[in-house]
Scaffold this active site. Sequence first.
Site, short mmCIF file in Angstrom:
data_model
loop_
_atom_site.label_atom_id
_atom_site.label_comp_id
_atom_site.label_asym_id
_atom_site.label_seq_id
_atom_site.Cartn_x
_atom_site.Cartn_y
_atom_site.Cartn_z
N SER A 176 0.64 -1.24 -0.14
CA SER A 176 0.08 0.05 0.11
C SER A 176 1.01 1.25 0.09
O SER A 176 1.69 1.32 -0.72
CB SER A 176 -0.96 0.02 1.23
OG SER A 176 -1.94 0.87 1.04
N ASP A 178 -9.11 -2.81 -5.57
CA ASP A 178 -8.96 -3.96 -4.53
C ASP A 178 -9.60 -3.42 -3.15
O ASP A 178 -9.41 -4.07 -2.35
CB ASP A 178 -7.60 -4.32 -4.39
CG ASP A 178 -6.79 -3.15 -3.59
OD1 ASP A 178 -7.46 -1.82 -3.12
OD2 ASP A 178 -5.42 -3.13 -3.17
N HIS A 229 -7.31 -5.61 -0.57
CA HIS A 229 -6.28 -4.86 -0.13
C HIS A 229 -5.59 -5.59 1.14
O HIS A 229 -4.28 -5.41 1.39
CB HIS A 229 -6.59 -3.46 0.37
CG HIS A 229 -5.50 -2.32 0.33
ND1 HIS A 229 -4.86 -2.08 -0.80
CD2 HIS A 229 -4.94 -1.84 1.28
CE1 HIS A 229 -3.97 -1.21 -0.69
NE2 HIS A 229 -3.79 -1.04 0.99
#
Length: 412
Positions: free
Chosen positions: A139, A343, A382
């Site tokens: 991320s 996502d 995610h």
Amino acid sequence: MRRRMIIFLATVACFVSITFHGIEQKVAAATQNDYPIILVHGLAGWDRNEALGYKYWGGFYDIQQTLKQKGYPVYTATVGPFASNWDRAAELYAYIKGGTVDYGAAHAARENHARYGRTYPGIYKQWSDANKIHLVGHSMGGLTIRQLTTMLEDGNAEEQAYYKAHPEQGISPLFAGKKHSIQSVTTIATPNNGTSFAENENVLVPVIRNMVTGMSALSGNALHPIIYDFKLDQFGIKRQPNETLPAYNNRVFKSAIWKTDDISSYDLSVEGVIKNQANLQTKSDVYYFSYTGQATRQTLLTKQEVPMITMFPAFVPASNYMNSFRKTASNGMKIDNTWAANDGLVNVVSSYYPFGVSAKKADANPVKGQWNYYPVKQGWDHLDFIGMGDKLPSVVNTFYLDIVKTVTNLPK
């Protein structure tokens, strides 16, 4: 009977020793470099000692330890969970190398926060051009490692100019540049071109504020609380001894962090990434890899992207917002239908690689200075990438084992 038991245990111990020694030999024989692999968390991430032992990298399992048991030198780094990309890069440098975090004199003055942060012992103090490292970021962690890589090589002109005018104040080696100590950069579910969800400050920033407020009661006063540490000391956001919770919360909301762009919410946005391009360069002497997930599907009738049933429930509102968000960015780039798939927090198209750079589908022949992107992992949201979703630990561990095999097989 006792003698037979001793012989049995000795035999088992010998077998285990030979087995694990054999594994380590295989790993060593299969690698072309022994550079350490540093895992860097994303937004809202935490240290291995926080969250009552629940790991950012693995949840109830431990990805770092699994890889170490396979013979790979893997470490977990910790930076500010809500700090800006600049501040996180400075923290990451100190966390790896050891020493006191130096955010830069010019930067600290401009952003109205302390120049120096916490002091760390260092997880790889011998880090240098000769002793390189591999960086793996999930991320926002991907943006952080990209910025650190750029700063190490290019330094920062503003900090260098400030140092020239005020030599008595010194300058961090990070901002001096001319360091080539990164072997590879791997981004996982990273908004390499920003995420459209972060374009809505009215949604994202209040979420961050509410997290600070809600979690503060659990964080405690210790430097390494067992629950959660917001690591925003540079802004004075740290609960002091004997400070009441209402007083602490009031100080949080009055902090300068909410009045600047020196915060994660801005750096994650499309506009934030555009503005920060100078610090997110692709360097010619570094290998780049990226992994992307998609947890939305296209409907048959409307052709709209909608969240899959397996998506983490808390991501559904964000996913729906991203599915419909449209905008023309300040550089003329259009956030259109191609940005809809996501996502849960990051747009698929943004995660592949930075727009405008040389890139190719990953194969057995990666090239320095070129992004190597892997096929989209369908059905992965995610959190699946860090072992907190519905993917089996064995699947997630295999995913990371493939990553470390790839980077450790790169030539020195």
